[in-house]
Design a protein around this motif. Structure first.
Motif, mmCIF file in Angstrom:
data_model
loop_
_atom_site.group_PDB
_atom_site.id
_atom_site.type_symbol
_atom_site.label_atom_id
_atom_site.label_comp_id
_atom_site.label_asym_id
_atom_site.label_seq_id
_atom_site.Cartn_x
_atom_site.Cartn_y
_atom_site.Cartn_z
ATOM 1 N N UNK A 32 -51.368 -25.125 -7.984
ATOM 2 C CA UNK A 32 -50.412 -24.746 -6.942
ATOM 3 C C UNK A 32 -49.903 -23.328 -7.128
ATOM 4 N N UNK A 33 -49.639 -22.937 -8.384
ATOM 5 C CA UNK A 33 -49.056 -21.621 -8.639
ATOM 6 C C UNK A 33 -50.035 -20.470 -8.377
ATOM 7 N N UNK A 36 -52.676 -18.426 -2.845
ATOM 8 C CA UNK A 36 -52.252 -17.158 -2.260
ATOM 9 C C UNK A 36 -52.464 -15.964 -3.168
ATOM 10 N N UNK A 37 -52.929 -16.217 -4.419
ATOM 11 C CA UNK A 37 -53.178 -15.118 -5.357
ATOM 12 C C UNK A 37 -54.596 -14.613 -5.195
ATOM 13 N N UNK A 38 -54.951 -13.596 -5.974
ATOM 14 C CA UNK A 38 -56.310 -13.045 -5.920
ATOM 15 C C UNK A 38 -57.349 -14.055 -6.397
ATOM 16 N N UNK A 408 -60.473 -14.129 -12.471
ATOM 17 C CA UNK A 408 -59.687 -13.468 -11.430
ATOM 18 C C UNK A 408 -58.193 -13.511 -11.752
ATOM 19 N N UNK A 409 -57.731 -14.655 -12.241
ATOM 20 C CA UNK A 409 -56.311 -14.767 -12.601
ATOM 21 C C UNK A 409 -55.963 -13.828 -13.750
#
Length: 426
Positions: A32-33, A36-38, A408-409
């Protein structure tokens, strides 16, 4: 016959369970966190690309998890139905030279295995074609398959001939002598791979883009790497996927870019990829790979020898095998090595993922361009239809690199992590 039916039934049940796990039971939902991130594939893939990446990845994963036990079944089939004894008989009466006996036996065994696994390999090829990952013609694919077959036959013949000569000379310590001989052989293979074997499949040539080449060599100079050239390979004739790698040792070490990578990525993204490959060189990963290969071969031969002797003692008579030095026992040895290789693969992959993570860190610190790094992996995932967050079992057995989600994170959070670490030091 009863055992054969049980094995086939077990294989069928395993296949159904693995299919259910991969296509229905596995949880690969995005945390969930990270939405919307890269690292969220919805941010750089279309809905159709997301669907295709999941379907393509799961099919290829399923084919892998089916092909491995299929190889084991083939070895058991060859032993249980007396084919190994027939191969030995067919090869023994041709000449007095044992190397010829070995070569013919290995050829018969290899051909039987190739024929039985061909449908699965061909289906894998057609899947890659249907998802537009492969653009290779059937003729080209068959050519590569045949090159694989004959190279494998040649190398296997040499290794088997040496191993069984050692077994007949010293049944108790053959594995130790085989391991000692494998060290120079492994080093030799590392040395000739880039300049002898790889060119059998594709054309390699110096990077055509002189401006980009100078930028790459500038990074190499900054990293104290004595690189004189960067190579590209014409993979666009076979695939749309992207890749770059470094292989070989000593004067034969090569840094290679697929032309598909050059066509799809920006110069800054290519520079990050090249810095990553240089990171492997700077941190001596190739030499550590060589050392780990030597260590694992020692453990594999030691444990393999013990299992081999016990299996021949227990099942050899029913398989028509005369002893540990009988060439007809080769499928037993290959089965044991395959089982051991599969069992240790999660550990090997975990170590490899750590090395790849270190190379990513080196590259981002060298280029100082997180945006280009993130963009490179997003493009790689999109073009190759890579599943960003694969099931755990797939990661353990198939991923020598961190998953796209992890990479990616990490790269997207790099600046925040460095800022946090700097504040802690202050």
């Amino acid at each position: 016959m009863r055992k054969s039916i049980l094995f086939l039934a077990g294989f069928a049940i395993y296949g159904v369970l693995m299919w259910y796990y991969l296509f229905h039971g596995a949880n690969s939902a995005l945390p969930v966190d990270l939405k919307g991130s890269a690292a969220d594939p919805a941010m750089f893939m279309t809905d159709r690309e997301l669907e295709l990446s999941t379907d393509f990845s799961r099919i290829k994963d399923f084919l892998y998890f089916i092909s491995v036990p299929l190889e084991w079944l083939i070895y058991l089939f060859v032993l249980g139905f007396g084919l190994s004894r027939w191969f030995r008989k067919a090869s023994s009466g041709l000449t007095k030279f044992s190397i010829v006996h070995t070569g013919v036996y290995v050829l018969l065994l290899s051909f039987a295995s190739w024929v039985l696994t061909f449908p699965l390999k061909y289906y894998s090829f057609t899947v890659s074609k249907s998802y537009h990952i492969s653009v290779q013609s059937f003729h080209s694919w068959m050519r590569d398959s045949l090159v694989d077959f004959w190279i494998s036959w040649l190398l296997t013949t040499v290794m088997v001939a040496v191993m069984y000569w050692l077994i007949r000379k010293n049944e108790k310590k053959w594995w130790l002598y085989a391991w000692m001989l494998s060290i120079p052989f492994t080093i030799f293979m590392y040395f000739i791979q880039p300049v002898v074997i790889d060119p059998l499949y594709n054309d390699f040539y110096p990077l055509k883009d002189q401006v980009l080449k100078e930028k790459i060599l500038k990074i190499a100079d900054k990293a104290d790497i004595p690189a004189e050239n960067v190579y590209e390979v014409n993979m666009s004739q076979k695939t749309n996927a992207l890749n770059a790698y470094v292989n070989g040792i000593g004067s034969n070490l090569r840094i290679v870019l697929w032309d598909t990578t050059l066509n799809k990525l920006t110069d800054n993204q290519v520079l990050f990829v090249m810095a990553h490959e240089m990171g492997h060189y700077v941190m001596n990963h190739l030499y550590w790979n060589l050392i780990s290969s030597v260590i694992l071969s020692f453990l594999g031969l030691w444990l393999g020898n013990m299992l081999y002797r016990k299996w021949i003692e227990k099942y050899g008579k029913s398989w028509g095998i005369k002893g540990v030095g009988d060439l007809a026992a080769l499928p037993v040895l290959l089965l044991i090595f395959s089982l051991l290789s599969f069992a240790v693969s999660p550990v090997e992959n975990a170590v490899s993922r750590k090395a790849e993570r270190d190379a990513d860190l080196y590259a981002i610190e060298m280029t100082k361009n997180p945006k280009a790094a993130v963009g490179a992996f997003q493009e790689l995932a999109t073009v190759s239809l890579s599943e960003v967050n694969p099931p755990k079992i797939v990661k353990w057995f198939l991923y020598g690199h961190p998953t796209m989600l992890e990479r990616l994170h990490f790269l997207d959070s790099f600046e925040a992590i460095k800022t946090k670490e700097t504040k802690k030091k202050q």
